[in-house]
Every structure is written in structure tokens, then in C-alpha cells.
Design an enzyme around this catalytic site. Structure first.
Site, PDB file in Angstrom:
ATOM      1  N   GLY A 122      -0.439  15.836  27.669  1.00  0.00           N
ATOM      2  CA  GLY A 122       0.245  16.542  28.742  1.00  0.00           C
ATOM      3  C   GLY A 122       1.543  15.881  29.177  1.00  0.00           C
ATOM      4  O   GLY A 122       1.880  14.759  28.776  1.00  0.00           O
ATOM      5  N   HIS A 123       2.243  16.579  30.034  1.00  0.00           N
ATOM      6  CA  HIS A 123       3.574  16.182  30.495  1.00  0.00           C
ATOM      7  C   HIS A 123       3.584  14.790  31.122  1.00  0.00           C
ATOM      8  O   HIS A 123       2.618  14.345  31.748  1.00  0.00           O
ATOM      9  CB  HIS A 123       4.098  17.199  31.517  1.00  0.00           C
ATOM     10  CG  HIS A 123       3.273  17.260  32.771  1.00  0.00           C
ATOM     11  ND1 HIS A 123       3.479  16.446  33.852  1.00  0.00           N
ATOM     12  CD2 HIS A 123       2.220  18.049  33.096  1.00  0.00           C
ATOM     13  CE1 HIS A 123       2.619  16.719  34.806  1.00  0.00           C
ATOM     14  NE2 HIS A 123       1.814  17.689  34.379  1.00  0.00           N
ATOM     15  N   ASP A 124       4.705  14.099  30.946  1.00  0.00           N
ATOM     16  CA  ASP A 124       4.963  12.801  31.601  1.00  0.00           C
ATOM     17  C   ASP A 124       3.933  11.732  31.261  1.00  0.00           C
ATOM     18  O   ASP A 124       3.719  10.797  32.040  1.00  0.00           O
ATOM     19  CB  ASP A 124       5.049  12.987  33.118  1.00  0.00           C
ATOM     20  CG  ASP A 124       6.172  13.928  33.511  1.00  0.00           C
ATOM     21  OD1 ASP A 124       7.343  13.552  33.349  1.00  0.00           O
ATOM     22  OD2 ASP A 124       5.867  15.050  33.954  1.00  0.00           O
ATOM     23  N   ASN A 166       0.880  13.025  33.358  1.00  0.00           N
ATOM     24  CA  ASN A 166       1.092  11.805  34.153  1.00  0.00           C
ATOM     25  C   ASN A 166       0.059  10.715  33.886  1.00  0.00           C
ATOM     26  O   ASN A 166      -0.321   9.965  34.782  1.00  0.00           O
ATOM     27  CB  ASN A 166       1.100  12.126  35.655  1.00  0.00           C
ATOM     28  CG  ASN A 166       2.365  12.834  36.067  1.00  0.00           C
ATOM     29  OD1 ASN A 166       3.457  12.285  35.952  1.00  0.00           O
ATOM     30  ND2 ASN A 166       2.220  14.069  36.530  1.00  0.00           N
TER      31      ASN A 166
END
Length: 214
Positions: free
Chosen positions: A138-140, A158
Site C-alpha cells: 500500500g501507499h507510503d 504507511n
């Protein structure tokens, strides 16, 4: 691909042979394998031979290398031993069946992203990382050097994974948490809180099983 260097795969284990197939899917010419098990020397896989031991890598210094060893700690030791003898050129391999948005995902030298994996946006994957088949990142998210993410792992946004971490098959990691360096998350586990360095967690929800040394 015509001007790309030939590839030498370090490791003749199952994952080494999987990397062989990945490289052929990318149209990369493979010079051969290196493996420290002398019983494997001279064996072939897909007409590609096990050339010699890893310490002979300098005989093939005109090639690129990928260290296809699943265990993060062993992979790091092998790479460090190679680099005592010189500066190998490492290949980064991304299976054509993976979805990786190049403008939003940084992937370091020598890393392998396998088929079916999806990396979304603003992701940083370090050097010599393995993300195996059918994972989601997932993102970041940040994945540190030498880490291994086994098949069918779901990493939410994150997430911070430090170096030399091993995430077992089918594990899930909640968003916004971290895994400390050298830790192991057992297969099928659901991680809902951060893991300190050098620990083993397992279960659903995952709990501390033991501490491990360097």
C-alpha cells in the site's frame, strides 16, 4: 534488451530457479548460476549451468547479478562477502505480470518483484529486497534493505519495514505500523501493532513468540 548485460543468478535453490523463469520472461540472457553447494556444480536448469561457487563471481564481472536467496540474513551475508572482492553490478527484476507504477515507486538495486504483486503509490523498496508472488503493497510504505516478503502478503499503507525483515506467506499488516530490523512475522499472521527489532511474532492477532539475536 539487446544491450543489457547478461545475468548471473546467485543461488540454485527453488527461488533461484523462479528468478530464472522471471528473467527469461523479461528476455534477459542468463550466463548461469553460482552456488556454494559443490554437488550442484555442472547441473543445468533450462540449459543454463551452475558455473561455480559464489566467490568466483569476479570471473563473470561483465555480467549483472541477482542474489536469489530467500533468507534475508543469508542474502545479506552473501552480498557482503561478494563485495569484499569487488563491486558487482546488480540487476533489479520486475516481473511483467506485476503492477508497479514506476513514477511513484522507488526500487533499489538487486531487488526482485514477482508476478501478481501490486505496488501502489509513494512506496520505497530498498536494495536486495524480495517481494514474492501475489503481494499487495500500500501507499507510503517503506521496505528496508535485504527484507523478504513471502507470497500472498497484504501490506497496508504507511507501513515501515526495516532491514532484514522476513514476512511469512499469507500475512497481513495493518496500516501505520512498523516492523523493526531483523524481525520475523509468521505465515498467516495478522499484525495489528508494531514489532520491535529482533523479534518473532505469530498468530491472529500476532503476538510475541520470542526474541532473536543478531
Amino acid at each position: 534488451m539487446a544491450d543489457r548485460k547478461e545475468l548471473v543468478i546467485v543461488g540454485f535453490s527453488g527461488f533461484g530457479r523462479e528468478v530464472y523463469l522471471l528473467a527469461t520472461r523479461l528476455g534477459i540472457k542468463i550466463r548461469g548460476f553460482l552456488d556454494d553447494n559443490v554437488d550442484n556444480h555442472g547441473k543445468t536448469y533450462g540449459n543454463t549451468v551452475v558455473l561455480s561457487s559464489v566467490d568466483r563471481w569476479t570471473d563473470y564481472s561483465d555480467c549483472e547479478f541477482v542474489v536469489a536467496i530467500g533468507n534475508p540474513r543469508v542474502r545479506k551475508r552473501v552480498i557482503e562477502a561478494m563485495e569484499v572482492r569487488g563491486r558487482p553490478s546488480y540487476a533489479t527484476l520486475i516481473d511483467p505480470a506485476a503492477i508497479v507504477h514506476a513514477e511513484h515507486v522507488r526500487i533499489g538495486n538487486g531487488s526482485v518483484i514477482c508476478a501478481g504483486t501490486i505496488c501502489t503509490v509513494d512506496i520505497e523498496i530498498g536494495d536486495h529486497v524480495i517481494v514474492n508472488i501475489n503481494c499487495t503493497v500500500g501507499h507510503d510504505t517503506v521496505i528496508g534493505d535485504f527484507s523478504t516478503v513471502a507470497p500472498i502478503v497484504a501490506i497496508s499503507g504507511n507501513v515501515s519495514i526495516e532491514e532484514r525483515v522476513e514476512v511469512g506467506t499469507g500475512a497481513s499488516i495493518r496500516q501505520g505500523i512498523s516492523i523493526g530490523a531483523g524481525s520475523m512475522l509468521g505465515m498467516g499472521s495478522v499484525l495489528t501493532k508494531s514489532m520491535p527489532a529482533q523479534t518473532v511474532y505469530f498468530g491472529s492477532p500476532a503476538k510475541l513468540i520470542k526474541n532473536i539475536s543478531e
